[in-house]
Motif scaffolding. Structure first.
Motif, PDB file in Angstrom:
ATOM      1  N   CYS A 142     -27.198  13.623  77.133  1.00 36.03           N
ATOM      2  CA  CYS A 142     -26.890  13.699  78.414  1.00 36.03           C
ATOM      3  C   CYS A 142     -27.658  14.601  79.068  1.00 36.03           C
ATOM      4  CB  CYS A 142     -25.347  14.420  78.499  1.00 36.03           C
ATOM      5  SG  CYS A 142     -24.745  14.389  80.230  1.00 36.03           S
ATOM      6  N   PRO A 143     -28.289  14.168  80.542  1.00 34.72           N
ATOM      7  CA  PRO A 143     -29.227  14.649  81.114  1.00 34.72           C
ATOM      8  C   PRO A 143     -28.710  16.209  81.387  1.00 34.72           C
ATOM      9  CG  PRO A 143     -28.661  12.620  82.269  1.00 34.72           C
ATOM     10  CD  PRO A 143     -27.626  12.943  81.136  1.00 34.72           C
ATOM     11  N   ASP A 144     -27.431  16.558  81.501  1.00 35.24           N
ATOM     12  CA  ASP A 144     -26.848  17.885  81.854  1.00 35.24           C
ATOM     13  C   ASP A 144     -25.851  18.092  81.205  1.00 35.24           C
ATOM     14  OD1 ASP A 144     -26.235  20.162  82.504  1.00 35.24           O
ATOM     15  OD2 ASP A 144     -25.950  19.760  84.779  1.00 35.24           O
ATOM     16  N   ARG A 145     -26.032  18.515  79.488  1.00 35.32           N
ATOM     17  CA  ARG A 145     -25.167  18.500  78.675  1.00 35.32           C
ATOM     18  C   ARG A 145     -23.918  19.421  79.043  1.00 35.32           C
ATOM     19  NH1 ARG A 145     -27.611  20.638  73.574  1.00 35.32           N
ATOM     20  NH2 ARG A 145     -28.869  18.700  73.682  1.00 35.32           N
ATOM     21  N   LYS A 146     -24.169  20.455  79.782  1.00 35.79           N
ATOM     22  CA  LYS A 146     -22.962  21.262  80.016  1.00 35.79           C
ATOM     23  C   LYS A 146     -22.129  20.775  81.173  1.00 35.79           C
ATOM     24  CE  LYS A 146     -25.315  25.275  78.053  1.00 35.79           C
ATOM     25  NZ  LYS A 146     -25.609  26.792  78.379  1.00 35.79           N
ATOM     26  N   GLN A 147     -22.659  19.909  81.713  1.00 35.60           N
ATOM     27  CA  GLN A 147     -21.527  19.205  82.826  1.00 35.60           C
ATOM     28  C   GLN A 147     -21.371  17.854  82.498  1.00 35.60           C
ATOM     29  OE1 GLN A 147     -20.743  20.985  85.479  1.00 35.60           O
ATOM     30  NE2 GLN A 147     -21.945  22.463  84.424  1.00 35.60           N
ATOM     31  N   HIS A 148     -21.447  17.530  81.499  1.00 31.89           N
ATOM     32  CA  HIS A 148     -20.866  16.007  80.908  1.00 31.89           C
ATOM     33  C   HIS A 148     -19.398  15.758  81.080  1.00 31.89           C
ATOM     34  CE1 HIS A 148     -19.979  17.953  77.151  1.00 31.89           C
ATOM     35  NE2 HIS A 148     -19.218  16.691  77.053  1.00 31.89           N
ATOM     36  N   VAL A 149     -18.874  14.651  81.194  1.00 30.75           N
ATOM     37  CA  VAL A 149     -17.411  14.432  80.953  1.00 30.75           C
ATOM     38  C   VAL A 149     -17.151  13.119  80.320  1.00 30.75           C
ATOM     39  CG1 VAL A 149     -15.285  13.891  82.443  1.00 30.75           C
ATOM     40  CG2 VAL A 149     -16.996  15.736  83.353  1.00 30.75           C
ATOM     41  N   VAL A 150     -16.320  13.500  79.506  1.00 31.98           N
ATOM     42  CA  VAL A 150     -15.627  12.157  78.658  1.00 31.98           C
ATOM     43  C   VAL A 150     -14.491  11.733  79.589  1.00 31.98           C
ATOM     44  CG1 VAL A 150     -14.787  11.431  76.695  1.00 31.98           C
ATOM     45  CG2 VAL A 150     -16.590  13.020  76.561  1.00 31.98           C
ATOM     46  N   SER A 151     -14.433  10.623  80.096  1.00 30.78           N
ATOM     47  CA  SER A 151     -13.188  10.126  81.020  1.00 30.78           C
ATOM     48  C   SER A 151     -12.527   9.316  80.080  1.00 30.78           C
ATOM     49  CB  SER A 151     -13.789   9.436  82.164  1.00 30.78           C
ATOM     50  OG  SER A 151     -12.696   9.066  82.810  1.00 30.78           O
ATOM     51  N   VAL A 152     -11.055   9.424  80.047  1.00 31.66           N
ATOM     52  CA  VAL A 152     -10.341   8.635  79.289  1.00 31.66           C
ATOM     53  C   VAL A 152      -9.435   8.147  80.337  1.00 31.66           C
ATOM     54  CG1 VAL A 152      -8.567   8.648  77.314  1.00 31.66           C
ATOM     55  CG2 VAL A 152     -10.706  10.130  77.103  1.00 31.66           C
ATOM     56  N   GLU A 153      -9.143   6.561  80.246  1.00 31.82           N
ATOM     57  CA  GLU A 153      -8.363   5.954  80.983  1.00 31.82           C
ATOM     58  C   GLU A 153      -7.483   5.258  79.950  1.00 31.82           C
ATOM     59  OE1 GLU A 153      -8.230   2.360  84.094  1.00 31.82           O
ATOM     60  OE2 GLU A 153      -9.542   4.059  84.574  1.00 31.82           O
ATOM     61  N   VAL A 154      -5.944   5.528  80.058  1.00 33.89           N
ATOM     62  CA  VAL A 154      -5.028   4.899  79.006  1.00 33.89           C
ATOM     63  C   VAL A 154      -4.095   4.085  80.032  1.00 33.89           C
ATOM     64  CG1 VAL A 154      -3.368   5.053  77.043  1.00 33.89           C
ATOM     65  CG2 VAL A 154      -5.479   6.691  77.546  1.00 33.89           C
ATOM     66  N   ALA A 155      -3.933   2.943  79.605  1.00 35.43           N
ATOM     67  CA  ALA A 155      -2.665   2.062  80.201  1.00 35.43           C
ATOM     68  C   ALA A 155      -1.245   2.455  79.767  1.00 35.43           C
ATOM     69  CB  ALA A 155      -2.936   0.525  79.759  1.00 35.43           C
ATOM     70  N   ARG A 156      -0.438   2.586  80.436  1.00 27.16           N
ATOM     71  CA  ARG A 156       0.852   2.932  80.033  1.00 27.16           C
ATOM     72  C   ARG A 156       1.359   2.293  78.930  1.00 27.16           C
ATOM     73  NH1 ARG A 156       2.860   7.063  83.098  1.00 27.16           N
ATOM     74  NH2 ARG A 156       2.002   7.319  85.440  1.00 27.16           N
ATOM     75  N   GLU A 157       1.312   1.146  78.790  1.00 27.67           N
ATOM     76  CA  GLU A 157       1.438   0.410  77.978  1.00 27.67           C
ATOM     77  C   GLU A 157       0.925   0.357  76.498  1.00 27.67           C
ATOM     78  OE1 GLU A 157       0.419  -1.089  80.353  1.00 27.67           O
ATOM     79  OE2 GLU A 157       2.416  -1.123  81.796  1.00 27.67           O
ATOM     80  N   ALA A 158      -0.157   1.067  76.403  1.00 30.86           N
ATOM     81  CA  ALA A 158      -1.015   1.029  75.151  1.00 30.86           C
ATOM     82  C   ALA A 158      -0.196   1.991  73.999  1.00 30.86           C
ATOM     83  CB  ALA A 158      -1.999   1.846  75.546  1.00 30.86           C
ATOM     84  N   ASN A 159      -0.439   1.550  72.928  1.00 32.80           N
ATOM     85  CA  ASN A 159       0.180   2.192  71.586  1.00 32.80           C
ATOM     86  C   ASN A 159      -0.508   3.648  71.667  1.00 32.80           C
ATOM     87  OD1 ASN A 159       0.994   3.009  69.101  1.00 32.80           O
ATOM     88  ND2 ASN A 159       0.695   0.756  68.301  1.00 32.80           N
ATOM     89  N   TYR A 160       0.737   4.578  71.281  1.00 32.56           N
ATOM     90  CA  TYR A 160       0.440   5.940  71.001  1.00 32.56           C
ATOM     91  C   TYR A 160      -0.516   6.416  69.798  1.00 32.56           C
ATOM     92  CZ  TYR A 160       0.824  11.017  70.143  1.00 32.56           C
ATOM     93  OH  TYR A 160       0.584  12.152  69.880  1.00 32.56           O
ATOM     94  N   ASN A 161      -0.567   5.131  68.965  1.00 35.34           N
ATOM     95  CA  ASN A 161      -1.316   5.481  67.693  1.00 35.34           C
ATOM     96  C   ASN A 161      -2.935   5.228  67.873  1.00 35.34           C
ATOM     97  OD1 ASN A 161       0.387   6.542  65.767  1.00 35.34           O
ATOM     98  ND2 ASN A 161       0.979   4.377  65.151  1.00 35.34           N
ATOM     99  N   THR A 162      -3.012   4.177  68.799  1.00 39.14           N
ATOM    100  CA  THR A 162      -4.321   4.048  69.380  1.00 39.14           C
ATOM    101  C   THR A 162      -4.788   5.006  70.105  1.00 39.14           C
ATOM    102  OG1 THR A 162      -3.585   1.391  69.354  1.00 39.14           O
ATOM    103  CG2 THR A 162      -5.796   2.137  70.708  1.00 39.14           C
ATOM    104  N   TYR A 163      -4.149   5.534  71.016  1.00 41.46           N
ATOM    105  CA  TYR A 163      -4.612   6.835  71.861  1.00 41.46           C
ATOM    106  C   TYR A 163      -4.837   7.832  70.997  1.00 41.46           C
ATOM    107  CZ  TYR A 163      -4.059  10.790  74.949  1.00 41.46           C
ATOM    108  OH  TYR A 163      -4.145  11.880  75.536  1.00 41.46           O
ATOM    109  N   PHE A 164      -3.926   8.340  70.035  1.00 44.57           N
ATOM    110  CA  PHE A 164      -4.044   9.422  69.137  1.00 44.57           C
ATOM    111  C   PHE A 164      -5.472   9.251  68.171  1.00 44.57           C
ATOM    112  CE2 PHE A 164      -3.643  11.720  65.024  1.00 44.57           C
ATOM    113  CZ  PHE A 164      -3.426  13.107  65.509  1.00 44.57           C
ATOM    114  N   ASN A 165      -5.610   8.079  67.649  1.00 41.02           N
ATOM    115  CA  ASN A 165      -6.618   8.020  66.967  1.00 41.02           C
ATOM    116  C   ASN A 165      -8.079   8.021  67.895  1.00 41.02           C
ATOM    117  OD1 ASN A 165      -5.550   7.465  64.547  1.00 41.02           O
ATOM    118  ND2 ASN A 165      -5.063   5.314  64.806  1.00 41.02           N
ATOM    119  N   MET A 166      -8.146   7.468  69.118  1.00 41.29           N
ATOM    120  CA  MET A 166      -9.167   7.710  69.960  1.00 41.29           C
ATOM    121  C   MET A 166      -9.596   8.987  70.152  1.00 41.29           C
ATOM    122  SD  MET A 166      -9.728   6.607  73.700  1.00 41.29           S
ATOM    123  CE  MET A 166      -8.746   7.822  73.906  1.00 41.29           C
ATOM    124  N   GLN A 167      -8.481   9.843  70.416  1.00 41.01           N
ATOM    125  CA  GLN A 167      -8.780  11.426  70.916  1.00 41.01           C
ATOM    126  C   GLN A 167      -9.018  12.063  69.597  1.00 41.01           C
ATOM    127  OE1 GLN A 167      -8.524  13.330  73.231  1.00 41.01           O
ATOM    128  NE2 GLN A 167      -7.318  12.077  74.789  1.00 41.01           N
TER     129      GLN A 167
END
Length: 166
Positions: free
Chosen positions: A89-114
């Motif tokens: 990342c060009p500015d490592r201290k200012q980077h952001v990992v943006s996570v968008e999750v659909a409400r219908e998504a499975n919790y296990n998928t979300y948990f494993n991604m996190q």
């Protein structure tokens, strides 16, 4: 009249109960270790202009499909792509990992991604600890760990689609 001797029935029942309690495994709930922001009396939304090169967008669709910057990926690819993004990342201290999750998504998928995101940061810090201090992250002093955390801060922003709010 013949009588059935039931004096030991209570003892046997109690011993069976103890046996099943001792031999049964209890499921442990999994959770995510996160420090939440402090509760404010007034909700104030901040709009921050960000350079797109400092942001990576991870998404989970309603059918549990993972994507990074709109390209479909597998769970196994998430860790490496997050590591590559944070490292380059060009500015490592200012980077952001943006996570968008659909409400219908499975919790296990979300948990494993996190879990993969956190593992990416852990692996980056571990690698840098070996380079800088010649030891693992766990063996570093608290000051050294703080410097590694400052070098690779965990900056994760979660958003949810607006539709379907209660």
């Amino acid at each position: 009249m013949p009588v059935l001797n039931t004096t030991s029935t209570a003892d046997i029942s109690f011993m069976l109960l103890i046996f099943f309690l001792v031999t049964t495994s209890m499921d442990i709930d999994k959770g995510l270790s996160r420090q939440l922001p402090p509760l404010d009396d007034e909700k104030e939304e901040q709009v921050i202009d960000m350079d797109k090169s400092n942001m990576i967008r991870l998404a989970i669709s309603a059918d549990n499909q993972l994507s990074i910057n709109d390209s479909v990926v597998t769970l196994q690819q998430v860790r490496q792509q997050v590591m590559d993004f944070v490292e380059h990342c060009p500015d490592r201290k200012q980077h952001v990992v943006s996570v968008e999750v659909a409400r219908e998504a499975n919790y296990n998928t979300y948990f494993n991604m996190q879990n993969e995101i956190v593992a990416a940061y852990r692996q980056l810090r571990e690698r840098r600890a070996q380079k800088m201090f010649g030891r693992s992250f766990a063996q570093c002093s608290e000051e050294q760990r703080d410097s590694l955390r400052a070098l690779y801060p965990q900056r994760i922003a979660e958003t949810y689609p607006k539709g379907g709010e209660e």
